[in-house]
Design a protein around this motif. Structure first.
Motif, mmCIF file in Angstrom:
data_model
loop_
_atom_site.group_PDB
_atom_site.id
_atom_site.type_symbol
_atom_site.label_atom_id
_atom_site.label_comp_id
_atom_site.label_asym_id
_atom_site.label_seq_id
_atom_site.Cartn_x
_atom_site.Cartn_y
_atom_site.Cartn_z
ATOM 1 N N PHE A 199 -15.052 -1.166 4.081
ATOM 2 C CA PHE A 199 -13.759 -0.200 3.363
ATOM 3 C C PHE A 199 -12.136 -1.348 3.623
ATOM 4 N N LEU A 204 -14.396 3.481 -1.801
ATOM 5 C CA LEU A 204 -13.751 4.138 -1.344
ATOM 6 C C LEU A 204 -12.549 3.885 -1.296
ATOM 7 N N ASN A 205 -12.842 2.060 -0.458
ATOM 8 C CA ASN A 205 -11.434 1.511 -0.464
ATOM 9 C C ASN A 205 -10.227 1.334 -2.287
ATOM 10 N N ASP A 206 -11.364 1.095 -3.023
ATOM 11 C CA ASP A 206 -10.957 0.771 -4.398
ATOM 12 C C ASP A 206 -10.467 2.258 -4.895
ATOM 13 N N ARG A 263 -8.419 4.598 -3.619
ATOM 14 C CA ARG A 263 -7.657 4.843 -2.791
ATOM 15 C C ARG A 263 -6.004 4.695 -3.511
ATOM 16 N N SER A 264 -5.889 4.234 -4.586
ATOM 17 C CA SER A 264 -4.637 4.501 -5.751
ATOM 18 C C SER A 264 -5.046 5.198 -6.343
ATOM 19 N N HIS A 265 -6.189 6.216 -6.789
ATOM 20 C CA HIS A 265 -5.845 6.979 -7.278
ATOM 21 C C HIS A 265 -6.481 8.111 -7.050
ATOM 22 N N LEU A 266 -6.012 8.551 -6.132
ATOM 23 C CA LEU A 266 -6.732 9.244 -4.840
ATOM 24 C C LEU A 266 -6.098 10.699 -5.276
ATOM 25 N N VAL A 309 -12.873 9.390 -4.672
ATOM 26 C CA VAL A 309 -13.003 9.391 -3.193
ATOM 27 C C VAL A 309 -13.648 10.706 -2.809
#
Length: 279
Positions: free
Chosen positions: A214, A230-232, A234-237, A244
């Motif tokens: 992450f 999960l890191n990728d 984040r911006s589309h949560l 996620v």
């Protein structure tokens, strides 16, 4: 565990079933994954779950189900490798400290273990990977370096208690060498707590691998890992929460299954528990 005892420990049975599922995903990922996990398709980016893509697609149009299946490979490889290395190092140093005592015990137990315990394990792993560079090998070495202390302390305590037992003293009086005492009389009798600790350690290794991935310090793209997913995401949560949910659920289920198996092994290997439960 025999089948009737597995059935008695329902949570352990659930944990074993989930682990077999993840193991099947890791071994047969090329046959189970419906798409290439690294294939880009920008025209199909951020699609919600559907018949064509059961888990949807990410911001680059990659199939989330395929990436989740392939992510099991990295997590299980890291879990097995980290626990194996940590256990081997902890077994060696803990056995020397517990068996010989004196200056050996002081160096290992006072200086080495306390020095490693002074720093949080994940912080030590982050520093190690950041210094050597992110890769699967460096990730495994970093987590093993941070995790051997628990095994060493456990082995030291078990060896110190076991070497005073009557059968060990009898073997020593008959001329058994130190190596024979360790390999034939002491180590076989301390393996049970080590097995339980190893199962719990695998859960911690999976979680640590996801954490480092992450942070961008794990296996590098395009290799899919749950932490990197999960890191990728984040911006589309908020607009695509499924990005996620699925990798997070995979991490949670994998960690939970190892903990269930560890609890089941602890109950199964503890003779006092078996007597209470009539096993």
């Amino acid at each position: 565990m025999t089948l009737d005892r597995i059935a008695h420990h329902k949570l352990a049975a659930v944990g074993i079933a989930i682990l077999f599922l993840f193991l099947a995903c890791a071994l047969f990922a090329p046959f189970l994954a419906p798409h290439d996990p690294a294939q880009l398709n920008l025209s199909a980016r951020l699609l919600p779950p559907s018949a064509a893509h059961w888990f949807g697609t990410d911001e680059l149009g990659r199939d989330v189900l395929s990436r989740t299946i392939y992510g099991a490979r990295v997590s299980l490889i890291v879990a097995v490798a980290v626990v194996s290395l940590s256990l081997a190092l902890g077994l060696l140093l803990g056995s020397l400290a517990g068996f010989y005592g004196g200056i050996t015990d002081t160096v290992v137990n006072v200086y080495l273990t306390n020095a490693f315990l002074a720093l949080p394990g994940i912080l030590l792993a982050v520093a190690f990977v950041a210094f050597l560079g992110p890769s699967l090998t460096n990730l495994i070495l970093a987590l093993a370096l941070a995790g051997w202390v628990n095994y060493a302390r456990l082995v030291r305590a078990q060896v110190m208690a076991m070497k005073e037992r009557e059968f060990v003293q009898a073997a020593r009086s008959l001329g058994a060498s130190d190596l024979r005492l360790m390999l034939r009389h002491i180590l076989p009798n301390i393996v049970q707590p080590l097995i339980v600790q190893a199962a719990v350690g695998m859960a911690a290794a999976v979680l640590a691998e996801a954490t480092l991935s992450f942070l961008g310090l794990g296996v590098q793209p395009p290799t899919p890992t749950w932490g990197a997913m999960l890191n990728d995401a984040r911006s589309h949560l908020f607009e695509s929460p499924y990005l996620v949910f699925f990798p997070a659920a995979a991490v949670a289920l994998c960690v939970l299954s190892f903990n269930f198996v560890g609890d089941g092994l602890r109950d199964f290997l503890d003779p006092r528990t078996r007597v209470r439960e009539g096993l």
